[in-house]
Design a protein around this motif. Sequence first.
Motif, PDB file in Angstrom:
ATOM      1  N   LEU A   1       0.852  -1.195   0.000  1.00 47.52           N
ATOM      2  CA  LEU A   1       0.000   0.000   0.000  1.00 47.52           C
ATOM      3  C   LEU A   1       0.888   1.246   0.000  1.00 47.52           C
ATOM      4  N   LEU A   2       0.618   2.152  -0.939  1.00 44.54           N
ATOM      5  CA  LEU A   2       1.329   3.429  -1.006  1.00 44.54           C
ATOM      6  C   LEU A   2       0.294   4.547  -0.944  1.00 44.54           C
ATOM      7  N   VAL A   3       0.453   5.462   0.001  1.00 55.33           N
ATOM      8  CA  VAL A   3      -0.511   6.538   0.214  1.00 55.33           C
ATOM      9  C   VAL A   3       0.205   7.874   0.077  1.00 55.33           C
ATOM     10  N   ASP A   4      -0.231   8.681  -0.867  1.00 50.89           N
ATOM     11  CA  ASP A   4       0.377   9.997  -1.071  1.00 50.89           C
ATOM     12  C   ASP A   4      -0.542  11.073  -0.513  1.00 50.89           C
ATOM     13  N   ASN A   5       0.063  12.094   0.097  1.00 51.24           N
ATOM     14  CA  ASN A   5      -0.689  13.237   0.628  1.00 51.24           C
ATOM     15  C   ASN A   5      -1.832  12.796   1.537  1.00 51.24           C
ATOM     16  N   VAL A   6      -1.506  12.025   2.536  1.00 53.84           N
ATOM     17  CA  VAL A   6      -2.549  11.518   3.441  1.00 53.84           C
ATOM     18  C   VAL A   6      -3.209  12.660   4.212  1.00 53.84           C
ATOM     19  N   GLU A   7      -2.498  13.781   4.340  1.00 51.38           N
ATOM     20  CA  GLU A   7      -3.085  14.921   5.052  1.00 51.38           C
ATOM     21  C   GLU A   7      -4.245  15.542   4.291  1.00 51.38           C
ATOM     22  N   GLU A   8      -4.332  15.280   2.979  1.00 55.25           N
ATOM     23  CA  GLU A   8      -5.420  15.807   2.172  1.00 55.25           C
ATOM     24  C   GLU A   8      -6.618  14.852   2.110  1.00 55.25           C
ATOM     25  N   GLN A   9      -6.473  13.679   2.690  1.00 55.60           N
ATOM     26  CA  GLN A   9      -7.592  12.750   2.718  1.00 55.60           C
ATOM     27  C   GLN A   9      -8.659  13.250   3.693  1.00 55.60           C
ATOM     28  N   THR A  10      -9.903  12.914   3.407  1.00 54.00           N
ATOM     29  CA  THR A  10     -10.985  13.211   4.339  1.00 54.00           C
ATOM     30  C   THR A  10     -10.865  12.283   5.547  1.00 54.00           C
ATOM     31  N   PRO A  11     -11.561  12.585   6.648  1.00 53.46           N
ATOM     32  CA  PRO A  11     -11.529  11.669   7.794  1.00 53.46           C
ATOM     33  C   PRO A  11     -11.929  10.244   7.431  1.00 53.46           C
ATOM     34  N   ALA A  12     -12.899  10.079   6.521  1.00 51.17           N
ATOM     35  CA  ALA A  12     -13.279   8.731   6.105  1.00 51.17           C
ATOM     36  C   ALA A  12     -12.117   8.048   5.389  1.00 51.17           C
ATOM     37  N   GLY A  13     -11.412   8.779   4.530  1.00 48.99           N
ATOM     38  CA  GLY A  13     -10.256   8.220   3.842  1.00 48.99           C
ATOM     39  C   GLY A  13      -9.136   7.872   4.804  1.00 48.99           C
ATOM     40  N   GLN A  14      -8.903   8.726   5.792  1.00 45.62           N
ATOM     41  CA  GLN A  14      -7.868   8.443   6.775  1.00 45.62           C
ATOM     42  C   GLN A  14      -8.246   7.254   7.654  1.00 45.62           C
ATOM     43  N   ASN A  15      -9.538   7.094   7.916  1.00 46.91           N
ATOM     44  CA  ASN A  15      -9.986   5.923   8.666  1.00 46.91           C
ATOM     45  C   ASN A  15      -9.698   4.647   7.884  1.00 46.91           C
ATOM     46  N   PHE A  16      -9.920   4.697   6.576  1.00 47.69           N
ATOM     47  CA  PHE A  16      -9.617   3.555   5.718  1.00 47.69           C
ATOM     48  C   PHE A  16      -8.144   3.176   5.825  1.00 47.69           C
ATOM     49  N   VAL A  17      -7.261   4.161   5.735  1.00 45.58           N
ATOM     50  CA  VAL A  17      -5.828   3.894   5.828  1.00 45.58           C
ATOM     51  C   VAL A  17      -5.478   3.344   7.210  1.00 45.58           C
ATOM     52  N   THR A  18      -6.035   3.947   8.258  1.00 47.38           N
ATOM     53  CA  THR A  18      -5.735   3.514   9.624  1.00 47.38           C
ATOM     54  C   THR A  18      -6.132   2.065   9.858  1.00 47.38           C
ATOM     55  N   GLN A  19      -7.310   1.694   9.371  1.00 46.38           N
ATOM     56  CA  GLN A  19      -7.828   0.352   9.620  1.00 46.38           C
ATOM     57  C   GLN A  19      -7.088  -0.726   8.840  1.00 46.38           C
ATOM     58  N   LEU A  20      -6.543  -0.387   7.673  1.00 42.45           N
ATOM     59  CA  LEU A  20      -6.014  -1.422   6.781  1.00 42.45           C
ATOM     60  C   LEU A  20      -4.520  -1.306   6.488  1.00 42.45           C
ATOM     61  N   MET A  21      -3.842  -0.332   7.087  1.00 39.56           N
ATOM     62  CA  MET A  21      -2.431  -0.152   6.785  1.00 39.56           C
ATOM     63  C   MET A  21      -1.570  -1.316   7.275  1.00 39.56           C
TER      64      MET A  21
END
Length: 274
Positions: free
Chosen positions: A234-254
């Motif tokens: 998994l590669l995530v670019d500009n995670v600070e620009e993700q919405t809270p829902a997007g950041q939750n996705f990354v947090t849960q599955l990273m």
Amino acid sequence: MINLTDTQTAVIQATGTSFLLGAAGTGKTTALQQRLIRLLADGEPAYTLLVLVAGPEQQQPFLNALYQSEIDAFSELKITTYNQMAQEMVRLFWPLVARPAGFARPYQPPAFLSYDLAQLLMWQTIQPMLDDGLFADLRLRPQQNVSQLLDTLNRAALNGLTLESAIERQQQTWVGDPAHLVHLAGAGQAARAFRQRCLEASLLDLSLAVQVFDTQLVKHPDFRRYFSERFRHLLVDNVEEQTPAGQNFVTQLMDATQTTTIAFDEGGGYKRFL
């Protein structure tokens, strides 16, 4: 030939989880692109790689980097946004999520609404309400009413809020003329009616697709099993620009993938704020 710093080289060769923190222009995206190229060059199937970007305009630079490399087998590579991922996964796992998400006919396949179609459905929903006097003293064109109602639904879902909590928050934080609270109540009534029509007919606008993905799928053990078997990196670019829902996705599955690399633009986040 790209000249890489020692830090970028370490990122490209890293195992496990890596977090890149730096100001804009310091080479974080370049490091992600070169890591992607290295994984493919080392024989990692493109099917097992997921690149998550904050907006559609950020997909092309990754493709350009691949085009300029000697890598040619990446047709199954997934470079996507959270919103695109949410809609695709809800469609794929529809039988798993339709009933618990509240759809009246879970056996009916989903129909995903473009923004234009969502506007049309919202207009059909509120037109009888407007005829009965809803928003009668607001000097807004009907199109503005429609777009603002859809924006309310989308922002609620992308910020991890239920529709009811979003409506309540709007009313509690209103600091203008108290007489206008009736309009917020009317907006809540219209949003609920729109959402009910979607649930009855298996229609999903962006807000409902995101809500179903965020609340029904991301933490579901069957989805996590699928995700860990499908994606190894998994590669995530500009995670600070993700919405809270997007950041939750990354947090849960990273931690479901073998490696995860996340880039954070120090001092960024303006798109999310706006």
